[in-house]
Scaffold this motif. Structure first.
Motif: not given
Length: 252
Positions: A84, A87, A156, A170-177, A179
């Motif tokens: 967290d 992130r 990425c 956040k970009a790794y998780e949200q824009q590039y999906n 995990k």
């Protein structure tokens, strides 16, 4: 007898003073207060207003109410091993604490040959191409962190087109999906000499620093990011998360 909202606000302020809640932490929302204390929405609202009026917290619209940094020296507490905390990113964490972030980019370039590093006794590699971002991170115009990141452009693509003020995590998780499966970090201490070309802190005497090496891994074991950063030793404290959100493969 004290009004209910004063009793509850006092208990939350006590947690802040004791360090149970640290700058940047989110305190319970109105709905959470209603549920936890069996109070009305009016009492819950008064509770939050009372804490905020005393200068302990700050509301950020659409995000919640966060503990402010009230230390005269703006000493920051950062948690290792916390997904967290990672992130949030530098800018978001400072804003939540009531501080004003500023970034100065020293270098932003693409390395075709890739990079490698030793993190927690493990040799990690990012094959090229890699985005290198070297920037200075300020809080209220005071340099706090000298940060260098290396990010896989294979995992990425075109992340170099994004602003460096974003939370890359956040970009790794949200824009590039992607995990995030693991974060490995080592923290050490060192001394930067005043005349060293590595010393961007502008001090006239030698300065104590924390050196953080870290690597972020995707669920397939590939390395998304390597970070190598200097933190001012007189401006930071580090805590350890005993209950990280994801199961790590090694101690952080």
């Amino acid at each position: 007898m004290k009004p209910k909202f004063i009793t509850i606000s006092d208990s939350i302020i006590k947690k802040i003073k004791s360090g149970e809640l640290i700058p940047g932490d989110k305190i319970p929302s109105e709905n959470e207060l209603i549920k936890n204390y069996k109070i009305s929405n009016t009492t819950a609202r008064k509770t939050l207003l009372e804490i905020e009026s005393k200068g302990w917290v700050r509301r950020i619209k659409g995000k919640g109410t966060f503990v402010l940094n009230r230390t005269a020296t703006h000493q920051l507490v950062r948690t290792l091993g916390s997904i967290d905390s990672t992130r949030k990113g530098f800018n978001e964490s400072l804003k939540a604490e009531g501080l004003t972030p500023k970034n100065i980019i020293l270098e932003k370039t693409i390395l075709n040959e890739g990079v490698s590093a030793a993190i927690v006794g493990r040799h990690v590699i990012i094959e090229g191409p890699v985005l290198k971002v070297h920037q200075l991170r300020y809080a209220d115009d005071e340099l706090m962190k000298d940060e260098t990141r290396y990010i896989s452009l294979t995992l990425c693509p075109k992340i170099d087109a994004l602003s460096t003020e974003i939370s890359y995590f956040k970009a790794y998780e949200q824009q590039y999906n992607l995990k995030i499966n693991d974060i490995r970090q080592t923290l050490s201490a060192d001394i930067l000499e005043a005349n060293s070309n590595k010393n961007h802190f502008g001090t006239t005497s030698n300065i104590a620093i924390f050196v953080l090496d870290s690597a972020v891994f995707a669920d397939d074991g590939k390395v998304i990011e390597i970070e190598y950063s200097y933190y001012r030793g007189d401006k930071y404290k580090f805590a350890i998360s005993a209950h990280p959100e994801y199961g790590h493969k090694s101690d952080d």
